[in-house]
Scaffold this active site. Structure first.
Site, short mmCIF file in Angstrom:
data_model
loop_
_atom_site.label_atom_id
_atom_site.label_comp_id
_atom_site.label_asym_id
_atom_site.label_seq_id
_atom_site.Cartn_x
_atom_site.Cartn_y
_atom_site.Cartn_z
N GLU A 151 -5.38 -8.30 2.00
CA GLU A 151 -6.20 -7.22 1.45
C GLU A 151 -5.94 -7.00 -0.03
O GLU A 151 -6.77 -6.49 -0.75
CB GLU A 151 -5.90 -5.90 2.19
CG GLU A 151 -6.64 -5.75 3.51
CD GLU A 151 -8.09 -5.33 3.34
OE1 GLU A 151 -8.86 -6.09 2.72
OE2 GLU A 151 -8.45 -4.26 3.83
N THR B 65 -13.18 -1.31 -3.62
CA THR B 65 -12.12 -0.52 -3.00
C THR B 65 -11.12 -0.05 -4.05
O THR B 65 -10.70 1.11 -4.04
CB THR B 65 -11.41 -1.33 -1.89
OG1 THR B 65 -12.42 -1.72 -0.95
CG2 THR B 65 -10.38 -0.50 -1.15
N1 HSE Z 1 -8.21 3.39 3.64
C1 HSE Z 1 -8.86 2.56 2.70
C2 HSE Z 1 -9.53 3.43 1.66
C3 HSE Z 1 -9.88 1.71 3.37
O1 HSE Z 1 -10.19 4.40 2.05
O2 HSE Z 1 -9.38 3.16 0.47
C4 HSE Z 1 -10.57 0.78 2.44
O3 HSE Z 1 -11.35 -0.11 3.16
#
Ligand code: HSE
Length: 304
Positions: free
Chosen positions: A126, A181
């Site tokens: 990731e 992200t």
């Molecule tokens: N928990 C993470 C966020 C998930 O909300 O940034 C990203 O896919």
């Protein structure tokens, strides 16, 4: 030992409102399929999508790099990535590729790793897309169902979702930043109020109870986040309207799916799911945004 293996991993939604970086749910909306083939040397990536093919910048490539190094595997690997999950929309696309890759590598080299180790390697991939490691999406994609990620040390707890849990997801057709992200993690407040933390914690705890009691109403009614959602919602055109519309059409709870921009509504199978989806589309339409809607169920984890 086989020289080739194919594994399919599901899309997922992370956070479920108050469970930022802790909760994940595998969903049967889309799947990524990874085929690993042993080759003489190196790592080669072949894909049907516009994603990076340099192993260092590709979630699956990074997983292979890390696993090869850790288990001192000399073989080269060809990674064929068939993307079924739209990348950059909060559906756990990068995580699914990473999850399928970790599970495939484990099987290809008969490593027999435990679930936490598989999640750990998938999470290491990731980093290629999010900049930091978070395990919520990968854990859901590896194990399926609802997952709680406890870190330090990593321990993933899986709970079977209630059979009547349904989700309506609206995926807006908007341009998303390249490292979406990373960008959407950048807008999160560094400090939060104690009262907000208490509210999120009480909702998160109730969501876990809902999954344990197989009580979809309890889950849906607790999908409430007063910390991350307010900080990110400006990145989603029409978010407030989409949410209001879905609730008015009968959704139990509505929030951003992962880091967005998809919006997810939680409901029971007995609800009018088409009406909820349509209401969400109308919310986006009011903000001059087209969207794709999907009605889905929880999914099992990565498998052949
Ligand atoms: N928990 C993470 C966020 C998930 O909300 O940034 C990203 O896919």
């Amino acid at each position: 030992m086989a020289s080739k293996i194919t594994i399919k991993a599901p899309s997922s939604t992370a956070n479920l409102g108050p469970g930022f970086d802790v909760f994940g749910l595998a969903i049967d909306a889309f799947y990524d399929t990874i085929t690993l083939t042993k080759i003489k040397k190196g790592i080669i990536i072949i894909t049907n999508d516009k994603i990076p093919t340099n192993p260092q910048n590709n979630t699956a490539g990074l997983v292979i790099k890390n696993m090869k190094k850790k288990f001192k595997i000399k073989d080269g690997i060809e990674i064929k990535i068939k993307k079924g999950i739209p990348a950059g929309f909060g559906m756990g696309s990068s995580a699914a590729s990473a999850a399928a890759t970790a599970v495939a590598f484990d099987k290809l080299f008969e490593l027999k790793l435990d679930e936490n180790t598989l999640v750990e390697f998938a999470g290491s991939g990731e980093k290629a897309s999010a900049g930091t490691i978070h395990y919520d999406n990968v854990a859901a994609s590896v194990l399926g169902g609802f997952v709680i990620v406890k870190t330090d040390p990593l321990n993933v707890i899986r709970i079977d979702p209630p059979t009547n849990l349904r989700m309506c997801i609206a995926v807006p057709k908007i341009d998303v930043p390249k490292k979406k992200t990373k960008v959407s993690r950048g807008v999160i407040p560094k400090k939060i109020k104690l009262a907000d933390s208490i509210l999120n914690l009480s909702n998160a705890a109730t969501i876990v109870s809902g999954f344990m009691k197989k009580d979809t109403k309890m889950i849906g009614n607790s999908i409430k986040d007063v910390i991350i959602e307010p900080a990110r919602q400006h990145m989603i055109p029409g978010f407030i309207k989409v949410k209001e519309n879905a609730i008015r059409a009968g959704a139990l709870g509505v929030t951003i799916s992962g880091a967005g921009p998809s919006v997810i509504a939680f409901s029971e199978s007995s609800a009018d799911l088409k009406k909820i989806s349509l209401a969400m589309s109308r919310g986006f339409a009011d903000a001059n945004t087209k969207c794709q809607t999907i009605i889905c169920k929880p999914s099992k984890g990565a498998s052949k």
